[in-house]
Design a protein around this motif. Structure first.
Motif, PDB file in Angstrom:
ATOM      1  N   VAL A 261      34.615  32.963  37.756  1.00 25.72           N
ATOM      2  CA  VAL A 261      35.799  32.263  36.957  1.00 25.72           C
ATOM      3  C   VAL A 261      36.797  33.237  36.551  1.00 25.72           C
ATOM      4  O   VAL A 261      36.573  34.424  35.934  1.00 25.72           O
ATOM      5  CB  VAL A 261      35.108  31.449  35.579  1.00 25.72           C
ATOM      6  CG1 VAL A 261      36.070  30.469  34.957  1.00 25.72           C
ATOM      7  CG2 VAL A 261      33.868  30.663  36.221  1.00 25.72           C
ATOM      8  N   THR A 262      37.882  32.713  36.764  1.00 25.15           N
ATOM      9  CA  THR A 262      39.320  33.321  36.579  1.00 25.15           C
ATOM     10  C   THR A 262      40.203  32.722  35.934  1.00 25.15           C
ATOM     11  O   THR A 262      40.541  31.382  36.234  1.00 25.15           O
ATOM     12  CB  THR A 262      39.808  34.004  37.883  1.00 25.15           C
ATOM     13  OG1 THR A 262      40.967  34.898  37.641  1.00 25.15           O
ATOM     14  CG2 THR A 262      40.112  32.988  39.052  1.00 25.15           C
ATOM     15  N   ASP A 263      41.232  33.210  35.267  1.00 28.38           N
ATOM     16  CA  ASP A 263      42.481  32.741  34.603  1.00 28.38           C
ATOM     17  C   ASP A 263      43.396  32.681  35.383  1.00 28.38           C
ATOM     18  O   ASP A 263      44.370  31.485  35.432  1.00 28.38           O
ATOM     19  CB  ASP A 263      42.626  33.193  33.304  1.00 28.38           C
ATOM     20  CG  ASP A 263      41.460  33.437  32.107  1.00 28.38           C
ATOM     21  OD1 ASP A 263      40.963  32.148  32.063  1.00 28.38           O
ATOM     22  OD2 ASP A 263      41.226  34.313  31.600  1.00 28.38           O
ATOM     23  N   LEU A 264      43.808  33.745  36.115  1.00 27.18           N
ATOM     24  CA  LEU A 264      45.094  33.880  37.013  1.00 27.18           C
ATOM     25  C   LEU A 264      44.513  34.132  38.325  1.00 27.18           C
ATOM     26  O   LEU A 264      43.759  35.092  38.671  1.00 27.18           O
ATOM     27  CB  LEU A 264      45.762  34.845  36.525  1.00 27.18           C
ATOM     28  CG  LEU A 264      47.095  35.039  37.239  1.00 27.18           C
ATOM     29  CD1 LEU A 264      48.088  33.524  36.825  1.00 27.18           C
ATOM     30  CD2 LEU A 264      47.887  36.197  36.501  1.00 27.18           C
ATOM     31  N   ALA A 265      44.943  33.428  39.106  1.00 26.09           N
ATOM     32  CA  ALA A 265      44.474  33.662  40.810  1.00 26.09           C
ATOM     33  C   ALA A 265      45.460  33.149  41.713  1.00 26.09           C
ATOM     34  O   ALA A 265      46.778  32.898  41.434  1.00 26.09           O
ATOM     35  CB  ALA A 265      43.323  32.906  40.934  1.00 26.09           C
ATOM     36  N   TYR A 266      45.407  33.663  43.034  1.00 28.22           N
ATOM     37  CA  TYR A 266      46.255  33.342  44.093  1.00 28.22           C
ATOM     38  C   TYR A 266      45.773  32.183  44.839  1.00 28.22           C
ATOM     39  O   TYR A 266      44.459  31.703  45.130  1.00 28.22           O
ATOM     40  CB  TYR A 266      46.522  34.269  45.159  1.00 28.22           C
ATOM     41  CG  TYR A 266      47.196  35.518  44.615  1.00 28.22           C
ATOM     42  CD1 TYR A 266      48.449  35.686  44.438  1.00 28.22           C
ATOM     43  CD2 TYR A 266      46.279  36.585  43.822  1.00 28.22           C
ATOM     44  CE1 TYR A 266      49.067  36.904  44.003  1.00 28.22           C
ATOM     45  CE2 TYR A 266      46.821  37.606  43.291  1.00 28.22           C
ATOM     46  CZ  TYR A 266      48.315  37.841  43.538  1.00 28.22           C
ATOM     47  OH  TYR A 266      48.831  39.051  42.798  1.00 28.22           O
ATOM     48  N   VAL A 267      46.522  31.006  45.201  1.00 29.16           N
ATOM     49  CA  VAL A 267      46.172  29.847  45.768  1.00 29.16           C
ATOM     50  C   VAL A 267      46.755  29.615  47.319  1.00 29.16           C
ATOM     51  O   VAL A 267      47.768  30.035  47.389  1.00 29.16           O
ATOM     52  CB  VAL A 267      46.286  28.618  45.204  1.00 29.16           C
ATOM     53  CG1 VAL A 267      46.036  27.249  45.561  1.00 29.16           C
ATOM     54  CG2 VAL A 267      46.008  28.612  43.489  1.00 29.16           C
ATOM     55  N   CYS A 268      45.962  29.277  48.278  1.00 30.33           N
ATOM     56  CA  CYS A 268      46.208  29.189  49.648  1.00 30.33           C
ATOM     57  C   CYS A 268      47.033  27.901  49.633  1.00 30.33           C
ATOM     58  O   CYS A 268      46.662  26.733  49.229  1.00 30.33           O
ATOM     59  CB  CYS A 268      45.091  28.997  50.722  1.00 30.33           C
ATOM     60  SG  CYS A 268      45.633  28.606  52.358  1.00 30.33           S
ATOM     61  N   SER A 269      48.314  27.886  50.297  1.00 33.95           N
ATOM     62  CA  SER A 269      49.310  26.679  50.310  1.00 33.95           C
ATOM     63  C   SER A 269      48.770  25.791  51.389  1.00 33.95           C
ATOM     64  O   SER A 269      49.292  24.716  51.193  1.00 33.95           O
ATOM     65  CB  SER A 269      50.655  27.061  50.708  1.00 33.95           C
ATOM     66  OG  SER A 269      50.624  27.727  51.983  1.00 33.95           O
ATOM     67  N   VAL A 270      47.416  25.856  52.085  1.00 34.35           N
ATOM     68  CA  VAL A 270      47.364  24.841  53.068  1.00 34.35           C
ATOM     69  C   VAL A 270      46.073  24.182  52.578  1.00 34.35           C
ATOM     70  O   VAL A 270      45.963  22.943  52.436  1.00 34.35           O
ATOM     71  CB  VAL A 270      46.976  25.743  54.390  1.00 34.35           C
ATOM     72  CG1 VAL A 270      46.446  24.836  55.494  1.00 34.35           C
ATOM     73  CG2 VAL A 270      48.335  26.330  54.903  1.00 34.35           C
ATOM     74  N   CYS A 271      44.859  25.261  52.251  1.00 34.53           N
ATOM     75  CA  CYS A 271      43.716  24.422  51.912  1.00 34.53           C
ATOM     76  C   CYS A 271      43.399  24.557  50.257  1.00 34.53           C
ATOM     77  O   CYS A 271      42.350  24.034  49.903  1.00 34.53           O
ATOM     78  CB  CYS A 271      42.513  25.094  52.673  1.00 34.53           C
ATOM     79  SG  CYS A 271      42.136  26.839  52.331  1.00 34.53           S
ATOM     80  N   LEU A 272      44.235  25.113  49.508  1.00 35.41           N
ATOM     81  CA  LEU A 272      44.120  25.423  48.187  1.00 35.41           C
ATOM     82  C   LEU A 272      42.943  26.037  47.898  1.00 35.41           C
ATOM     83  O   LEU A 272      42.305  25.863  46.808  1.00 35.41           O
ATOM     84  CB  LEU A 272      44.057  23.876  47.315  1.00 35.41           C
ATOM     85  CG  LEU A 272      45.342  22.746  47.962  1.00 35.41           C
ATOM     86  CD1 LEU A 272      45.106  21.478  46.961  1.00 35.41           C
ATOM     87  CD2 LEU A 272      46.577  23.521  47.425  1.00 35.41           C
TER      88      LEU A 272
END
Length: 314
Positions: A261-272
């Motif tokens: 579980v994380t507070d800040l992360a990177y999200v893929c713009s295609v599949c989230l």
């Protein structure tokens, strides 16, 4: 989520019981310690429930639900560290039980079947690493069962009640969220009753997204009172009552790379998909290549003139 229920619609309740032997055995050992708060009858109100105490109260809750209407549908799924299994199904014969034999005989055989699953001894590897239950598999089974019943009884109003005693497992975040979104799309409330010392982040989100009820009882010895006054209420009657609501819902997500579980992360713009770091240029879920920013080129250093270098005079 639109509510099209009426007071004449039958209900379908699927109860998922966490029978994790690791945590029920720890609860039995904890109950042997001196109590912190005593009630009038001499019982410890804050003490954790043993499995037998929990199941006796859940069985009375199931009996009360079955007596509300003759056409109410009921199913019970037991979930532990290894598997999830149907132990009761009012729609058809399960494990040799005849639906026409009466509730007493049905619940007696139900108790024997759920104890068989609860008494399964975990392996030493599971005791150290995989202490949670596979609730995502049980929730998937419940959704499939509801879909089958709704094809037979179109006006039935389903809901799912999850009784959890083990903590959340980060690797189950993705399949559990898929089940939650499926329940949200089909207007199936997910109720959660957490019997452990800490809140469940996943079940908080499940109850909030599906208009269900999330509750972590302070006095677990009075579980039956919570079940009868809160979780026995059908979907239609809830609009007239003030149901418990979670004050602070933890919306943090688990990353797909380390399952934490994380507070800040990177999200893929295609599949989230969620990643706690962006070191990889490739999405592990959908294969999309990320356009990572390139570092600016450093300016070339000027060479210093040596002592014997000629100096051009202007």
């Amino acid at each position: 989520m639109a509510d099209k229920s009426s007071p004449d619609d039958p209900s379908l309740l699927v109860v998922i019981v966490d029978v994790n032997p690791w945590f029920w055995s720890n609860a039995a050992l904890t109950q042997q310690q001196p109590p912190l708060a005593m009630s009038n009858d001499g019982s410890d109100l804050a003490a954790p429930l043993t499995f037998q105490q929990m199941w006796d109260q859940v069985l009375m809750f199931l009996s009360s639900y079955s007596l509300l209407r003759s056409d109410n549908q009921l199913a019970v799924i037991a979930s532990n560290m290894n598997e999830s299994r149907f132990v009761f199904n009012s729609d058809e014969t399960v494990a040799g039980w005849n639906p026409n034999s009466g509730l007493h005989q049905a619940f007696s055989s139900l108790t024997e079947r759920i104890k068989d699953i609860a008494l399964q001894v975990p392996t030493p590897e599971q005791s150290e690493t995989e202490q949670g239950s596979v609730l995502s598999g049980a929730l998937s089974m419940a959704l499939c069962y509801i879909n089958r019943i709704q094809r037979k009884i179109s006006d039935v109003k389903p809901r799912i009640l999850m009784l959890q005693v083990s903590p959340d497992l980060s690797p189950q975040y993705v399949p559990l969220m898929n089940c939650i979104f499926s329940a949200q799309k089909n207007s199936i409330p997910l109720d959660a009753c957490v019997l452990c010392d800490t809140d469940s982040t996943f079940l908080q989100q499940a109850a909030h997204l599906t208009n269900g009820v999330y509750l972590r009882p302070d006095k677990r010895q009075g579980l039956l009172q919570y079940l009868l006054t809160i979780f026995l209420v059908d979907v239609y009657s809830r609009k007239f009552l003030r149901m418990p609501t979670a004050a602070d819902v933890d919306y943090r997500a688990a990353c797909f790379c380390h399952k934490t579980v994380t507070d800040l992360a990177y999200v893929c713009s295609v599949c989230l998909s969620i990643y706690c770091n962006n070191r990889s240029p490739l999405c592990n879920t959908c294969g999309t290549r990320f356009a990572l920013p390139k570092l600016p080129a450093l300016p070339a250093k000027k060479k210093k003139a040596g002592p014997g270098a000629a100096v051009n005079a202007s």
